[in-house]
Design a protein around this motif. Sequence first.
Motif, PDB file in Angstrom:
ATOM      1  N   LYS A   1       0.913  -1.322   0.080  1.00  0.00           N
ATOM      2  CA  LYS A   1      -0.031  -0.153  -0.026  1.00  0.00           C
ATOM      3  C   LYS A   1       0.818   1.332   0.054  1.00  0.00           C
ATOM      4  O   LYS A   1       0.311   2.361  -0.410  1.00  0.00           O
ATOM      5  CB  LYS A   1      -0.965  -0.139   1.215  1.00  0.00           C
ATOM      6  CG  LYS A   1      -1.837  -1.183   1.251  1.00  0.00           C
ATOM      7  CD  LYS A   1      -2.626  -1.572  -0.034  1.00  0.00           C
ATOM      8  CE  LYS A   1      -3.770  -2.367   0.255  1.00  0.00           C
ATOM      9  NZ  LYS A   1      -3.147  -3.653   0.839  1.00  0.00           N
TER      10      LYS A   1
ATOM     11  N   GLU B   1      -6.963  12.427  -3.607  1.00  0.00           N
ATOM     12  CA  GLU B   1      -6.527  11.061  -3.833  1.00  0.00           C
ATOM     13  C   GLU B   1      -6.310  10.800  -5.283  1.00  0.00           C
ATOM     14  O   GLU B   1      -5.293  10.227  -5.679  1.00  0.00           O
ATOM     15  CB  GLU B   1      -7.481  10.060  -3.169  1.00  0.00           C
ATOM     16  CG  GLU B   1      -6.606   8.574  -3.298  1.00  0.00           C
ATOM     17  CD  GLU B   1      -5.578   8.352  -2.503  1.00  0.00           C
ATOM     18  OE1 GLU B   1      -4.751   7.280  -2.795  1.00  0.00           O
ATOM     19  OE2 GLU B   1      -4.959   9.294  -1.709  1.00  0.00           O
TER      20      GLU B   1
ATOM     21  N   TYR C   1       1.287   1.221  -9.306  1.00  0.00           N
ATOM     22  CA  TYR C   1       0.896   1.531  -8.186  1.00  0.00           C
ATOM     23  C   TYR C   1      -0.481   2.284  -8.205  1.00  0.00           C
ATOM     24  O   TYR C   1      -1.443   1.876  -7.781  1.00  0.00           O
ATOM     25  CB  TYR C   1       1.946   2.012  -7.295  1.00  0.00           C
ATOM     26  CG  TYR C   1       1.331   2.629  -6.004  1.00  0.00           C
ATOM     27  CD1 TYR C   1       0.877   1.641  -4.934  1.00  0.00           C
ATOM     28  CD2 TYR C   1       1.039   3.932  -5.717  1.00  0.00           C
ATOM     29  CE1 TYR C   1       0.246   2.284  -3.682  1.00  0.00           C
ATOM     30  CE2 TYR C   1       0.673   4.306  -4.567  1.00  0.00           C
ATOM     31  CZ  TYR C   1       0.286   3.659  -3.673  1.00  0.00           C
ATOM     32  OH  TYR C   1      -0.734   3.970  -2.476  1.00  0.00           O
TER      33      TYR C   1
ATOM     34  N   ARG D   1      -4.220   1.221  -7.379  1.00  0.00           N
ATOM     35  CA  ARG D   1      -5.129   2.062  -6.219  1.00  0.00           C
ATOM     36  C   ARG D   1      -6.323   2.613  -6.966  1.00  0.00           C
ATOM     37  O   ARG D   1      -7.488   2.800  -6.433  1.00  0.00           O
ATOM     38  CB  ARG D   1      -4.129   2.940  -5.751  1.00  0.00           C
ATOM     39  CG  ARG D   1      -3.242   2.529  -4.803  1.00  0.00           C
ATOM     40  CD  ARG D   1      -3.549   1.359  -3.688  1.00  0.00           C
ATOM     41  NE  ARG D   1      -4.091   1.969  -2.495  1.00  0.00           N
ATOM     42  CZ  ARG D   1      -4.710   1.184  -1.692  1.00  0.00           C
ATOM     43  NH1 ARG D   1      -4.641  -0.090  -1.490  1.00  0.00           N
ATOM     44  NH2 ARG D   1      -5.240   1.695  -0.586  1.00  0.00           N
TER      45      ARG D   1
ATOM     46  N   PHE E   1     -12.601   2.290   0.526  1.00  0.00           N
ATOM     47  CA  PHE E   1     -11.623   3.166  -0.523  1.00  0.00           C
ATOM     48  C   PHE E   1     -12.762   3.870  -1.250  1.00  0.00           C
ATOM     49  O   PHE E   1     -13.037   3.710  -2.470  1.00  0.00           O
ATOM     50  CB  PHE E   1     -11.089   2.367  -1.672  1.00  0.00           C
ATOM     51  CG  PHE E   1      -9.644   3.291  -1.977  1.00  0.00           C
ATOM     52  CD1 PHE E   1      -8.395   3.444  -1.453  1.00  0.00           C
ATOM     53  CD2 PHE E   1      -9.860   3.783  -3.356  1.00  0.00           C
ATOM     54  CE1 PHE E   1      -7.561   3.972  -2.086  1.00  0.00           C
ATOM     55  CE2 PHE E   1      -8.942   4.554  -4.094  1.00  0.00           C
ATOM     56  CZ  PHE E   1      -7.545   4.584  -3.120  1.00  0.00           C
TER      57      PHE E   1
END
Length: 354
Positions: free
Chosen positions: A177, A278, A294, A298, A309
């Motif tokens: 993460k 985000e 990554y 996500r 999320f």
Amino acid sequence: MRCLADPEIAYQTVRQSVELGINHLETARGYGQSERYLGLALQRQLPVDRARLYITTKLPPTPDRALMAQWIDESLERLQVDYIDCVGIHGINTPEHLDWVANGSYPAIADAIECGKVKHVGFSTHGSLELILAAIETQLFEFINLHYYYFYQRLAPAIELASKYDMGIFIISPADKGGKLYTPPSNLVDLCAPLTPLAFNYRWLLADDRITTLSLGAATPDELYPSLDIADANYPLTADERAIIDRLGRQLQTSLNTDLCSQCYACLPCPAQINIPEVLRLRNLAVAYEMSDYAKYRYQMFENAGHWFPGMKANRCNECGDCLPRCPQELNIPQLLADAHEKLHTRQGRRLWD
């Protein structure tokens, strides 16, 4: 969480971990067969006594006191232990979750502590900073599991407040993460030299003496080693490591220039329910450090992981302009959201519970 495939592999991973000095083993009711596999491993010969291990399991938030008591007993049975060192409420992600526990099921946990079934209670969270601070302020919890890494520092005030109340601070998955740092892009490798990006992130965390636990998440014994090579390096950051931070900061500024989102969160709330900061953080990482794998990993969780999320994908932007006057950097947020979606959108993956 990842030792789900086979009880023998789980045992070998647990055995190797404790041989190498790991003394905290964490599982959860929601991790498939993980509790049962850990219980089986604990019943076999290990090179340390049970009393020298800290066992944590995590249970979902519920308003039902009787159900929470039942879950604690079921975890004790699956783990085959007389007591659980730490029970964490797994995912206080919304104000409702906090209310369920604080005003509903918490007495069941207090009863379990009183009779010796449980020693300590805490919580994990994927919630907003404001919610996390509110949960800490209840002073019901003795530890916290949360996301906090060099590449995600939004929760720094939560670290500070938890430390003020002398809480254990457990960092969730720094390797995965924290940036999928076990498979870093070449650009990030160069920026973090002479350390690997993974080692740099670990060092950044280990140098902070408020942080008490880092999770490893190994699925096999071999996956223990890259992390444990640096596990004892808990001294202050060196000059070379501070130079890495300077390089990373310069790279972020020069590569994004006037498109750099500073993560101030002033753009929220978004009428379209897009988690703008985000989304733009992920875009920052993809553009500045080539961390596209990554960022895509996500980003695909938006609209697919519920309260774990929250937020809609960036293509839901209807260009209402509500965020524009609130951005102190005067970013063209709708344009950046469209670009982020183009860069990061990929096919939906499968979640653990699928």
